[in-house]
Design a protein around this motif. Structure first.
Motif, PDB file in Angstrom:
ATOM      1  N   LYS A 101       0.856  -1.186   0.000  1.00 42.49           N
ATOM      2  CA  LYS A 101       0.000   0.000   0.000  1.00 42.49           C
ATOM      3  C   LYS A 101       0.890   1.233   0.000  1.00 42.49           C
ATOM      4  N   PRO A 102       0.699   2.122  -0.954  1.00 46.42           N
ATOM      5  CA  PRO A 102       1.598   3.275  -1.077  1.00 46.42           C
ATOM      6  C   PRO A 102       1.339   4.378  -0.055  1.00 46.42           C
TER       7      PRO A 102
ATOM      8  N   THR B 137       1.188  -7.599   7.256  1.00 43.54           N
ATOM      9  CA  THR B 137       1.727  -6.326   7.716  1.00 43.54           C
ATOM     10  C   THR B 137       3.165  -6.551   8.144  1.00 43.54           C
ATOM     11  N   ALA B 138       4.070  -5.765   7.594  1.00 41.03           N
ATOM     12  CA  ALA B 138       5.491  -5.830   7.942  1.00 41.03           C
ATOM     13  C   ALA B 138       5.786  -4.713   8.932  1.00 41.03           C
ATOM     14  N   PHE B 139       6.390  -5.079  10.066  1.00 37.14           N
ATOM     15  CA  PHE B 139       6.689  -4.114  11.106  1.00 37.14           C
ATOM     16  C   PHE B 139       8.167  -3.802  11.137  1.00 37.14           C
TER      17      PHE B 139
ATOM     18  N   THR C  15       1.628  -2.310   4.898  1.00 35.38           N
ATOM     19  CA  THR C  15       0.606  -3.280   4.545  1.00 35.38           C
ATOM     20  C   THR C  15       0.916  -3.804   3.148  1.00 35.38           C
ATOM     21  N   THR C  16       0.988  -5.123   3.023  1.00 39.15           N
ATOM     22  CA  THR C  16       1.405  -5.749   1.774  1.00 39.15           C
ATOM     23  C   THR C  16       0.476  -6.907   1.410  1.00 39.15           C
ATOM     24  N   THR C  17       0.631  -7.402   0.195  1.00 41.75           N
ATOM     25  CA  THR C  17       0.062  -8.698  -0.148  1.00 41.75           C
ATOM     26  C   THR C  17       1.215  -9.601  -0.573  1.00 41.75           C
TER      27      THR C  17
END
Length: 148
Positions: A85-86, A143-145, A130-132
């Motif tokens: 998500k950009p 979700t990458a933290f 937030t990614t796929t």
């Protein structure tokens, strides 16, 4: 973090001092530096190697009902980052030791932490993207933290 299929990642925060240092490093040979693997395959946060036969697939998340218990569910799988998500890929966090909660900006340029009940001069930016992810069985949101 990597891309595939000739993808491009663009992080441009020109007002951050680290941006200038990173750009200088990249332009003076950093682009040719070898990469170093930081961890082995993860397995519930302990980063112990996982045998190939024990790897799951994205479809296992739904078929095994992972993520719906009170305790966290862990699954090791290999996937391709398909989308990020950009919009807002980070948040401003409290810089007090042991606190990582979101802070709010005050009109005087300081930051307020609701959890600590303090006002701080500088905050830390923590990534939360937030990614796929996709593999041959499907797609899932993730979700990458900031932490590993």
């Amino acid at each position: 973090l990597s891309t595939s299929f000739s993808g491009t990642l663009k992080f441009d925060m020109p007002n951050e001092p680290e941006t200038a240092r990173l750009r200088h490093w990249w332009q003076t040979g950093g682009s040719e530096a070898p990469s170093t693997q930081l961890t082995n395959s993860g397995n519930g946060g302990n980063f112990a190697p996982v045998a190939f036969a024990q790897r799951g697939v994205i479809d296992d998340i739904k078929s095994k009902g992972l993520g719906f218990d009170e305790k966290p569910s862990y699954l090791t799988f290999k996937a391709t980052l398909n989308f990020m998500k950009p919009d807002r890929m980070w948040y401003e966090a409290c810089s007090n030791e042991g606190c990582q909660k979101k802070v709010t900006a005050n009109s005087d340029g300081t930051w307020h932490c609701e959890k600590c009940g303090t006002t701080i001069e500088n905050c830390r930016r923590r990534y939360m993207m937030t990614t796929t992810l996709i593999d041959h069985t499907g797609q899932t949101w993730a979700t990458a933290f900031n932490d590993v």
